[in-house]
Design a protein around this motif. Structure first.
Motif, PDB file in Angstrom:
ATOM      1  N   SER A   1       0.961  -1.129   0.032  1.00 15.78           N
ATOM      2  CA  SER A   1       0.285  -0.007  -0.006  1.00 15.78           C
ATOM      3  C   SER A   1       0.792   1.484  -0.191  1.00 15.78           C
ATOM      4  O   SER A   1       0.405   2.076  -0.557  1.00 15.78           O
ATOM      5  CB  SER A   1      -1.005  -0.333   1.502  1.00 15.78           C
ATOM      6  OG  SER A   1      -2.001  -0.871   0.829  1.00 15.78           O
ATOM      7  N   LEU A   2       2.221   1.154   0.362  1.00 12.97           N
ATOM      8  CA  LEU A   2       2.831   2.268   0.596  1.00 12.97           C
ATOM      9  C   LEU A   2       3.201   2.661  -0.391  1.00 12.97           C
ATOM     10  O   LEU A   2       3.634   4.036  -1.274  1.00 12.97           O
ATOM     11  CB  LEU A   2       3.938   2.130   1.907  1.00 12.97           C
ATOM     12  CG  LEU A   2       5.064   3.362   1.500  1.00 12.97           C
ATOM     13  CD1 LEU A   2       4.447   4.482   2.007  1.00 12.97           C
ATOM     14  CD2 LEU A   2       5.852   2.722   2.520  1.00 12.97           C
ATOM     15  N   THR A   3       3.721   1.777  -1.137  1.00 14.14           N
ATOM     16  CA  THR A   3       3.991   1.942  -2.753  1.00 14.14           C
ATOM     17  C   THR A   3       3.633   2.182  -3.690  1.00 14.14           C
ATOM     18  O   THR A   3       3.730   3.540  -4.565  1.00 14.14           O
ATOM     19  CB  THR A   3       4.534   0.185  -3.025  1.00 14.14           C
ATOM     20  OG1 THR A   3       5.762  -0.356  -2.182  1.00 14.14           O
ATOM     21  CG2 THR A   3       5.171   0.331  -4.702  1.00 14.14           C
ATOM     22  N   ARG A   4       2.089   2.239  -3.352  1.00 14.21           N
ATOM     23  CA  ARG A   4       1.196   2.911  -4.430  1.00 14.21           C
ATOM     24  C   ARG A   4       0.898   3.861  -4.347  1.00 14.21           C
ATOM     25  O   ARG A   4       0.696   5.135  -5.002  1.00 14.21           O
ATOM     26  CB  ARG A   4      -0.414   2.318  -4.130  1.00 14.21           C
ATOM     27  CG  ARG A   4      -0.343   0.673  -5.070  1.00 14.21           C
ATOM     28  CD  ARG A   4      -1.569  -0.583  -4.624  1.00 14.21           C
ATOM     29  NE  ARG A   4      -1.443  -1.474  -5.236  1.00 14.21           N
ATOM     30  CZ  ARG A   4      -1.620  -2.654  -4.871  1.00 14.21           C
ATOM     31  NH1 ARG A   4      -2.572  -3.134  -4.276  1.00 14.21           N
ATOM     32  NH2 ARG A   4      -2.297  -3.857  -5.821  1.00 14.21           N
ATOM     33  N   THR A   5       0.960   3.932  -2.758  1.00 12.58           N
ATOM     34  CA  THR A   5       1.152   5.398  -2.631  1.00 12.58           C
ATOM     35  C   THR A   5       2.053   6.787  -2.703  1.00 12.58           C
ATOM     36  O   THR A   5       1.538   7.747  -3.341  1.00 12.58           O
ATOM     37  CB  THR A   5       0.474   5.823  -0.632  1.00 12.58           C
ATOM     38  OG1 THR A   5      -0.583   4.743  -0.777  1.00 12.58           O
ATOM     39  CG2 THR A   5       0.729   7.025  -0.212  1.00 12.58           C
ATOM     40  N   LEU A   6       4.017   6.044  -2.911  1.00 17.38           N
ATOM     41  CA  LEU A   6       4.483   6.634  -3.298  1.00 17.38           C
ATOM     42  C   LEU A   6       4.277   6.716  -5.171  1.00 17.38           C
ATOM     43  O   LEU A   6       4.462   8.152  -5.044  1.00 17.38           O
ATOM     44  CB  LEU A   6       5.624   6.063  -2.968  1.00 17.38           C
ATOM     45  CG  LEU A   6       6.325   6.215  -1.875  1.00 17.38           C
ATOM     46  CD1 LEU A   6       7.030   5.033  -1.331  1.00 17.38           C
ATOM     47  CD2 LEU A   6       6.724   7.188  -0.979  1.00 17.38           C
ATOM     48  N   ALA A   7       3.907   5.477  -5.428  1.00 16.42           N
ATOM     49  CA  ALA A   7       3.803   5.394  -6.931  1.00 16.42           C
ATOM     50  C   ALA A   7       2.553   7.465  -7.240  1.00 16.42           C
ATOM     51  O   ALA A   7       2.982   7.954  -8.570  1.00 16.42           O
ATOM     52  CB  ALA A   7       3.537   4.938  -7.596  1.00 16.42           C
ATOM     53  N   VAL A   8       1.673   7.056  -6.770  1.00 12.36           N
ATOM     54  CA  VAL A   8       0.802   8.449  -6.856  1.00 12.36           C
ATOM     55  C   VAL A   8       0.848   9.898  -7.071  1.00 12.36           C
ATOM     56  O   VAL A   8       0.585  10.908  -6.919  1.00 12.36           O
ATOM     57  CB  VAL A   8      -0.902   7.837  -6.204  1.00 12.36           C
ATOM     58  CG1 VAL A   8      -1.535   8.937  -6.361  1.00 12.36           C
ATOM     59  CG2 VAL A   8      -1.371   6.819  -6.629  1.00 12.36           C
ATOM     60  N   GLU A   9       1.928   9.767  -5.522  1.00 12.67           N
ATOM     61  CA  GLU A   9       1.818  11.182  -5.025  1.00 12.67           C
ATOM     62  C   GLU A   9       3.589  11.118  -5.998  1.00 12.67           C
ATOM     63  O   GLU A   9       3.830  12.906  -6.436  1.00 12.67           O
ATOM     64  CB  GLU A   9       2.439  10.917  -3.512  1.00 12.67           C
ATOM     65  CG  GLU A   9       2.948  12.064  -2.417  1.00 12.67           C
ATOM     66  CD  GLU A   9       2.552  12.737  -1.493  1.00 12.67           C
ATOM     67  OE1 GLU A   9       3.219  13.261  -0.539  1.00 12.67           O
ATOM     68  OE2 GLU A   9       2.258  11.022  -0.647  1.00 12.67           O
ATOM     69  N   PHE A  10       4.217  10.472  -6.155  1.00 10.86           N
ATOM     70  CA  PHE A  10       5.626  11.343  -6.809  1.00 10.86           C
ATOM     71  C   PHE A  10       5.455  10.814  -8.088  1.00 10.86           C
ATOM     72  O   PHE A  10       7.041  11.402  -8.707  1.00 10.86           O
ATOM     73  CB  PHE A  10       7.262  10.167  -5.324  1.00 10.86           C
ATOM     74  CG  PHE A  10       6.895  11.257  -4.797  1.00 10.86           C
ATOM     75  CD1 PHE A  10       7.251  12.710  -4.017  1.00 10.86           C
ATOM     76  CD2 PHE A  10       6.121  10.514  -3.358  1.00 10.86           C
ATOM     77  CE1 PHE A  10       7.414  12.842  -2.697  1.00 10.86           C
ATOM     78  CE2 PHE A  10       6.728  10.598  -1.904  1.00 10.86           C
ATOM     79  CZ  PHE A  10       6.613  11.963  -1.886  1.00 10.86           C
ATOM     80  N   GLY A  11       4.852   9.943  -9.114  1.00 13.03           N
ATOM     81  CA  GLY A  11       4.868  10.154 -10.490  1.00 13.03           C
ATOM     82  C   GLY A  11       5.234  11.625 -10.992  1.00 13.03           C
ATOM     83  O   GLY A  11       5.830  11.289 -11.908  1.00 13.03           O
ATOM     84  N   PRO A  12       3.856  12.587 -10.677  1.00 13.97           N
ATOM     85  CA  PRO A  12       4.738  13.984 -11.494  1.00 13.97           C
ATOM     86  C   PRO A  12       5.836  14.023 -11.187  1.00 13.97           C
ATOM     87  O   PRO A  12       6.126  15.368 -11.534  1.00 13.97           O
ATOM     88  CB  PRO A  12       3.941  14.567 -10.502  1.00 13.97           C
ATOM     89  CG  PRO A  12       2.524  13.511 -10.065  1.00 13.97           C
ATOM     90  CD  PRO A  12       2.836  12.775  -9.562  1.00 13.97           C
ATOM     91  N   ALA A  13       6.714  13.604 -10.272  1.00 14.94           N
ATOM     92  CA  ALA A  13       7.901  14.543 -10.230  1.00 14.94           C
ATOM     93  C   ALA A  13       9.278  13.289 -11.138  1.00 14.94           C
ATOM     94  O   ALA A  13      10.337  13.335 -11.169  1.00 14.94           O
ATOM     95  CB  ALA A  13       8.496  14.359  -8.285  1.00 14.94           C
ATOM     96  N   GLY A  14       8.528  13.005 -11.480  1.00 13.03           N
ATOM     97  CA  GLY A  14       9.057  11.525 -12.139  1.00 13.03           C
ATOM     98  C   GLY A  14       9.720  10.403 -11.372  1.00 13.03           C
ATOM     99  O   GLY A  14      10.509  10.227 -11.879  1.00 13.03           O
ATOM    100  N   ILE A  15       9.405  10.089 -10.897  1.00 11.28           N
ATOM    101  CA  ILE A  15       9.893   9.002  -9.795  1.00 11.28           C
ATOM    102  C   ILE A  15       8.648   7.693  -9.891  1.00 11.28           C
ATOM    103  O   ILE A  15       7.461   7.893  -9.672  1.00 11.28           O
ATOM    104  CB  ILE A  15       9.670   9.223  -8.066  1.00 11.28           C
ATOM    105  CG1 ILE A  15      11.090  10.188  -8.067  1.00 11.28           C
ATOM    106  CG2 ILE A  15      10.325   8.176  -7.164  1.00 11.28           C
ATOM    107  CD1 ILE A  15      10.898  11.146  -6.674  1.00 11.28           C
ATOM    108  N   THR A  16       9.554   6.906  -9.810  1.00 10.37           N
ATOM    109  CA  THR A  16       8.447   5.812 -10.483  1.00 10.37           C
ATOM    110  C   THR A  16       8.383   4.655  -8.522  1.00 10.37           C
ATOM    111  O   THR A  16       9.663   4.824  -7.963  1.00 10.37           O
ATOM    112  CB  THR A  16       8.606   4.674 -11.167  1.00 10.37           C
ATOM    113  OG1 THR A  16      10.236   3.380 -11.146  1.00 10.37           O
ATOM    114  CG2 THR A  16       8.930   4.999 -12.601  1.00 10.37           C
TER     115      THR A  16
END
Length: 252
Positions: free
Chosen positions: A163-178
């Motif tokens: 769940s943490l991974t999915r949240t990081l993906a959503v929050e930081f995708g716009p910053a170029g981070i997968t």
């Protein structure tokens, strides 16, 4: 993948899956922070990397202690520059029937596996935000997907990582981070798996466990390292928030 000219931090990298990931990323060109509970136990992994022509530094830290993590990552930045790839692999486990599990047992596993992942990621992530590029790869467990008898604390901690991974993906995708997560099945040669068999805690024998999936063999650390290398590469730049099951088909 070739030419990963980034600094990568791999936790729990003294042996097993972490060591395999560190070696593979170094082979692909990354400079590696090899982190485990103390720097001395990282010497073998660092030695293997440097002997093969790579760059690596041994780092010691309890990942559940923010002060230790901050000091270790500061050393890594000083040696090799900002962190671009993070592999959260360090973990502990245990086998206790649910009704016998104490608060202390529950909290100790959650503190390392989930809170430790949170701390390391939070300390390393600003480097990726500043660069506009980053890869977070979390090593969970198929126990989070199937449940695991007598391992409620471990399975819950690894489910939290997903769940943490999915949240990081959503929050930081716009910053170029997968951010992606790999939940392995039984992997031979790791400290946790070998100890569980030695203590006869596994509900199935080694051979029965190996034969229980569509691919009837034990997993190997390099199986996980190969998936980590792909997720760290430019080839996986459009992949985020995914659960990549490297598990021999245990969970389909």
């Amino acid at each position: 993948m070739a030419g990963l000219a980034k600094t990568a931090l791999v936790t729990g990298a003294a042996a097993g899956i972490g060591a395999a990931c560190a070696r593979r990323l170094a082979r692909d060109g990354a400079r590696i922070g090899v982190l485990d509970l103390d720097a001395e136990r990282c010497a073998a992994t660092v030695g293997e990397i440097t002997a093969a022509g790579g760059q690596a530094i041994a780092l010691g830290a309890d990942i559940s202690d923010r002060t230790q993590v901050e000091a270790a990552i500061a050393r890594l930045r000083e040696a090799f520059g900002p962190v671009g790839v993070l592999v959260n692999n360090a973990a502990i486990t245990g086998f206790t029937p649910f009704l016998e599990m104490t608060d202390a047992q529950w909290e100790s596993v959650l503190k390392v596996n989930l809170t430790g992942t949170f701390i390391v990621t939070q300390v390393a992530l600003p480097d990726m935000v500043a660069a506009g590029w980053g890869r977070i790869i979390n090593i969970a467990s198929s126990a989070a997907q199937t449940g695991a008898k007598h391992m409620a604390h471990y399975a819950a901690s690894k489910g939290g990582m997903i769940s943490l991974t999915r949240t990081l993906a959503v929050e930081f995708g716009p910053a170029g981070i997968t951010a992606n997560v790999i939940p392995p099945r039984f992997i031979t040669g790791t400290i946790m798996s070998e100890q569980s068999f030695a203590d006869q805690k596994q509900p199935m024998g080694r051979e029965a466990l190996a034969q229980s999936g569509p691919i009837c063999r034990e997993g190997r650390p390099d199986d996980i390292a190969g998936a980590v290398a792909w997720l760290a590469s430019e080839d996986a730049g459009y992949v985020t928030g995914q659960v990549i099951g490297v598990n021999g088909g245990r969970y389909i």
